[in-house]
Design a protein around this motif. Structure first.
Motif, short mmCIF file in Angstrom:
data_model
loop_
_atom_site.label_atom_id
_atom_site.label_comp_id
_atom_site.label_asym_id
_atom_site.label_seq_id
_atom_site.Cartn_x
_atom_site.Cartn_y
_atom_site.Cartn_z
N MET A 1 0.84 -1.19 0.00
CA MET A 1 0.00 0.00 0.00
C MET A 1 0.88 1.26 0.00
N TRP A 2 0.35 2.30 -0.56
CA TRP A 2 1.07 3.55 -0.77
C TRP A 2 1.65 4.13 0.52
N TYR A 3 0.93 4.07 1.61
CA TYR A 3 1.36 4.71 2.85
C TYR A 3 2.54 3.99 3.51
N ASN A 4 2.73 2.71 3.18
CA ASN A 4 3.85 1.95 3.76
C ASN A 4 5.21 2.47 3.32
N PHE A 5 5.24 3.22 2.20
CA PHE A 5 6.50 3.75 1.69
C PHE A 5 6.84 5.12 2.27
N LEU A 6 5.96 5.65 3.12
CA LEU A 6 6.12 7.00 3.65
C LEU A 6 6.40 6.97 5.15
N ASN B 1 -0.29 7.56 -7.22
CA ASN B 1 0.38 6.27 -7.11
C ASN B 1 1.77 6.50 -6.53
N ILE B 2 2.08 5.81 -5.46
CA ILE B 2 3.40 5.92 -4.81
C ILE B 2 3.98 4.52 -4.73
N LYS C 1 8.89 6.47 -6.48
CA LYS C 1 8.37 6.96 -7.75
C LYS C 1 6.93 7.38 -7.50
N VAL C 2 6.63 8.65 -7.76
CA VAL C 2 5.31 9.20 -7.50
C VAL C 2 4.69 9.65 -8.82
#
Length: 130
Positions: free
Chosen positions: A1-6, A90-91, A100-101
Motif C-alpha cells: 500500500m502507498w502509505y507503507n513507503f512514507l 500512485n506511490i 516513484k510518485v
C-alpha cells in the motif's frame, strides 16, 4: 500500500481498517518549493476514516485531508488540463531513487524522490458536492 513507503504513516493506518487506494481524489494543492527539491501534495482521501478520533466525530467531520511531502526530487514533470484537480495518486518504491510518485487525471505529475512523509492528517466538514 502507498502509505507503507512514507514516514509517519501510523495515524493513517490506524484511521482506516483498510486504507483506500488514492483513486479519483480531489487535490487541493501541488506545491513545488525549495528550488524544486521539495514537492507537497494536499488532497482529500476518497472516503472518511473507519476509526476517526472522537473530536472528529463530535465536530461532525466527513472528510479526511492529507498533506504529503517529498524531498530530494528528480525528474519532475507536470502537465495540467482542467480547472478542478482530480486524479489517481500512485506511490511506489523505486530501487534506484527511493520513491516513484505519479498523479494521473486532470493534472499529470511524475517525479522521483529520495524520501516521502505524511506531513499531516486532519478532518473537516466538506460541503462541496462531489
Amino acid at each position: 500500500m502507498w502509505y507503507n513507503f512514507l514516514e509517519r504513516s501510523k495515524f493513517i493506518s490506524n484511521l482506516y481498517d483498510d486504507v483506500p487506494d488514492l483513486n479519483n481524489v480531489r487535490i487541493a494543492a501541488i506545491k513545488i518549493t525549495d528550488e524544486g527539491r521539495r514537492v507537497s501534495i494536499h488532497f482529500n482521501m476518497p472516503k472518511f476514516g473507519d476509526n476517526p478520533p472522537s473530536k472528529w466525530n463530535n465536530s461532525r467531520y466527513n472528510t479526511v485531508f492529507v498533506e504529503l511531502d517529498f524531498f530530494d526530487i528528480k525528474d519532475l514533470s507536470v502537465s495540467y488540463c482542467k480547472e478542478n484537480l482530480r486524479g489517481n495518486i500512485n506511490i511506489q518504491k523505486n530501487e534506484e531513487s527511493g520513491l516513484k510518485v505519479s498523479i494521473s487525471g486532470s493534472v499529470n505529475v511524475t517525479f522521483l524522490a529520495d524520501i516521502g512523509m505524511i506531513q499531516s492528517v486532519s478532518g473537516y466538514i466538506d460541503t462541496v458536492e462531489e
